[in-house]
Design an enzyme around this catalytic site. Structure first.
Site, PDB file in Angstrom:
ATOM      1  N   ASN A 104      -9.968  12.424 -50.769  1.00  0.00           N
ATOM      2  CA  ASN A 104      -9.523  13.000 -49.707  1.00  0.00           C
ATOM      3  C   ASN A 104     -10.065  14.350 -49.362  1.00  0.00           C
ATOM      4  O   ASN A 104      -9.976  14.533 -48.072  1.00  0.00           O
ATOM      5  CB  ASN A 104      -7.784  12.985 -49.606  1.00  0.00           C
ATOM      6  CG  ASN A 104      -7.536  14.257 -50.745  1.00  0.00           C
ATOM      7  OD1 ASN A 104      -8.077  14.376 -51.742  1.00  0.00           O
ATOM      8  ND2 ASN A 104      -6.197  14.725 -50.387  1.00  0.00           N
ATOM      9  N   GLU A 153      -3.631  18.829 -60.612  1.00  0.00           N
ATOM     10  CA  GLU A 153      -3.449  18.984 -59.272  1.00  0.00           C
ATOM     11  C   GLU A 153      -2.714  17.704 -58.773  1.00  0.00           C
ATOM     12  O   GLU A 153      -3.818  16.890 -58.689  1.00  0.00           O
ATOM     13  CB  GLU A 153      -4.289  19.864 -58.411  1.00  0.00           C
ATOM     14  CG  GLU A 153      -4.628  21.070 -58.339  1.00  0.00           C
ATOM     15  CD  GLU A 153      -3.216  21.995 -58.314  1.00  0.00           C
ATOM     16  OE1 GLU A 153      -2.221  21.466 -57.491  1.00  0.00           O
ATOM     17  OE2 GLU A 153      -2.952  22.900 -59.072  1.00  0.00           O
ATOM     18  N   CYS A 184      -2.701  16.609 -49.981  1.00  0.00           N
ATOM     19  CA  CYS A 184      -1.735  16.872 -50.628  1.00  0.00           C
ATOM     20  C   CYS A 184      -0.658  17.818 -50.135  1.00  0.00           C
ATOM     21  O   CYS A 184       0.479  18.061 -50.418  1.00  0.00           O
ATOM     22  CB  CYS A 184      -2.144  17.084 -52.364  1.00  0.00           C
ATOM     23  SG  CYS A 184      -3.246  18.436 -52.097  1.00  0.00           S
TER      24      CYS A 184
END
Ligand code: ADP
Length: 483
Positions: free
Chosen positions: A156, A254, A288
């Site tokens: 992403n 993460e 995110c």
């Protein structure tokens, strides 16, 4: 003038070279225009992962022996070269994974900033002098490289996330084996070529292409690495964390988010609506840190929703290469099916407040933005990471109620409050169990010079970016000297 980019073949990159290109493992098509072939991927086998790790170990000796200033000079060159190739790389990445070209160009710009920020760290003071209990003993702490660092990245942010791991790892004197996501392989390969052109010594960054379950897993379970930095899903991240813990490899993971925005009665509703729309719908919600839950005080619900719907008129579905694109396609068929399941769930189990009726001629993975309401806090739309252009709105009646809603999530990455009352802002900053907590700002768009990371299921216990990354990518030595 529009630049055209030829279809490229991407393979792994070991010891400063593309590996031999054999059969094609995957054809990459543009998610904005599915008939357009963008590139061919050639995956690594496990022997090549071992080769990559061996090359990183060989290069480590010289790289860590260089002064911080000399390593910094290489990072400045990497930044300069990336700047020369900024538009070309942004176009390639945008064609590969569908991020709107304006945002993708900004992301490459962020990569350049990160390289320059960490280049400067090569000559910045670090470590402490600690008083000794004995006379004439100099006792101090210094940070030393960990060794070979494994880096596993998602699709992403195909440029910024790899660089926010690679740049601090390199300046600290480590070398790297990098496994990018399949959907970001072409830009990963091109980045390696650009960094070589910038003068990065061979073997300092080695990159292996392939599936997570095969190449990524081998890197984590078997390769001789001293550290692992991962960004991706919570399911993968927690598995990787337990493997690293069992191997006693330093790790950071993460992972996901379910980020909330809270709209208090005193908020400036127009600017809150703009920030929330941007946080929820840019990059088709595939961040995110994207805004996924919106809690609005019952006194301002109607006015806020009117403002949010007005913002949505600007949100047009466009191919990612359209310079005016605000909302492009999602990245892949897997993503399209995943988000479509939630859209179907929203249409049957929730109340649709706003559905964009924009049409698009292109054949791509386009999903219209959706605003829904009418679900409880334990509904999957409220608890699970959708990673698409869907936002869920719920009302609340008091600050105490909303903070309990916000903190009910398993995640704690980013969150915002919109208010003009200082007291509410400070309470939220204290009470929210969230790593990146913001007032009158969108949940996404955090800055590279500040620590990045979350609480609960969003992150392991270290932070990325800023000075925090320098702690992660080093080991501490306590030195004591007496003559
Ligand atoms: P996403 O859902 O965003 O694709 P993943 O966690 O599946 O998130 O993937 C993030 C990165 O982790 C990708 O580079 C992927 O190839 C890699 N990956 C996936 N599964 C594994 C695994 N079991 N071990 C190591 N890496 C993995």
């Amino acid at each position: 003038m529009k630049q055209t980019i030829a279809t490229i073949h991407a393979s792994s990159w070991i010891n400063g070279m593309a590996t031999t290109i054999g059969h094609v493992d995957k054809y990459m098509y543009n998610p904005s225009r599915l008939s357009e072939l963008v590139g061919h991927l050639h995956y690594a086998n496990t022997a090549q992962v071992e080769e990559a790790e061996a090359a990183a170990h060989t290069a480590l000796k010289q790289w860590k022996a260089m002064t911080g200033e000399a390593r910094g000079a290489v990072l400045y060159q990497m930044a300069n070269k990336l700047e020369e190739h900024k538009d070309e790389l942004a176009q390639l990445a945008s064609r590969e994974m569908g991020k709107p070209i304006k945002e993708m160009t900004g992301e490459v710009g962020r990569g350049i900033q990160l390289l320059r920020y960490y280049a400067g760290e090569g000559v910045r003071a670090h470590g402490d002098v600690i008083p000794s209990s004995q006379h004439q003993v100099l006792q101090y702490k210094k940070h030393v490289p960990l060794g070979v660092v494994g880096v596993i990245t998602p699709w992403n942010f195909p440029v910024a996330i790899p660089i926010w791991k690679i740049a601090p790892a390199l300046i600290c004197g480590n070398t790297i084996v990098w496994k990018p996501a399949e959907q970001a392989s072409l830009s990963a390969f091109r980045l390696c070529e650009i960094f070589k052109e910038a003068g990065l010594p061979d073997g300092v960054i080695n990159m292996v292409l392939g599936k997570g379950q095969e190449v990524g897993r081998f890197l984590v379970e078997k390769a001789n690495i001293q550290c692992l930095s991962f960004t991706g899903s919570t399911v993968t991240g927690t598995t990787i964390a337990s493997t690293c813990a069992a191997r006693n490899i330093k790790y950071q993971t993460e992972m996901g988010g379910k980020n909330a925005a809270v709209v208090m009665p005193s908020a400036d509703l127009k600017s809150a609506a703009a920030a929330i729309a941007s946080g929820a719908f840019r990059s088709a919600g595939q961040k995110c840190t994207a805004t996924s839950r919106v809690y609005v005080h019952e006194d301002v619900q109607d006015a806020f929703l009117t403002a949010l719907k007005a913002e949505m008129t600007a949100v047009k579905l466009r191919p990612a290469d359209d310079p005016s694109c605000y909302l492009g396609p999602v990245a892949s068929k897997v993503q399209f099916d995943h988000v479509t399941d939630y859209i179907n769930m929203a249409q049957t189990e929730a109340t649709v407040l706003y559905e964009n009726d924009d049409t698009i001629q292109e054949d791509g993975y386009y999903i219209r933005p959706l605003i829904v309401t009418g679900v409880d806090n334990d509904h999957p739309l409220m608890t699970e990471e959708i990673f698409g252009p869907v936002v869920v709105v719920k009302t609340f009646s008091s600050y105490d109620e909303v903070i309990s809603f916000v903190n009910a999530s398993d995640y704690g990455l980013s969150g915002s409050i919109f208010t003009t009352t200082l007291d509410e802002a400070h309470r939220f900053l204290d009470d929210a169990n969230i790593g990146m907590v913001r007032v009158n700002l969108e949940t996404a768009g955090v800055e590279y010079q500040a620590p990045f990371g979350g609480m609960k299921q969003s992150s392991s216990h270290t932070r990325e970016q800023g000075q925090a990354a320098l702690q992660f990518f080093t080991n501490v030595k306590t030195c004591a000297v007496k003559f």
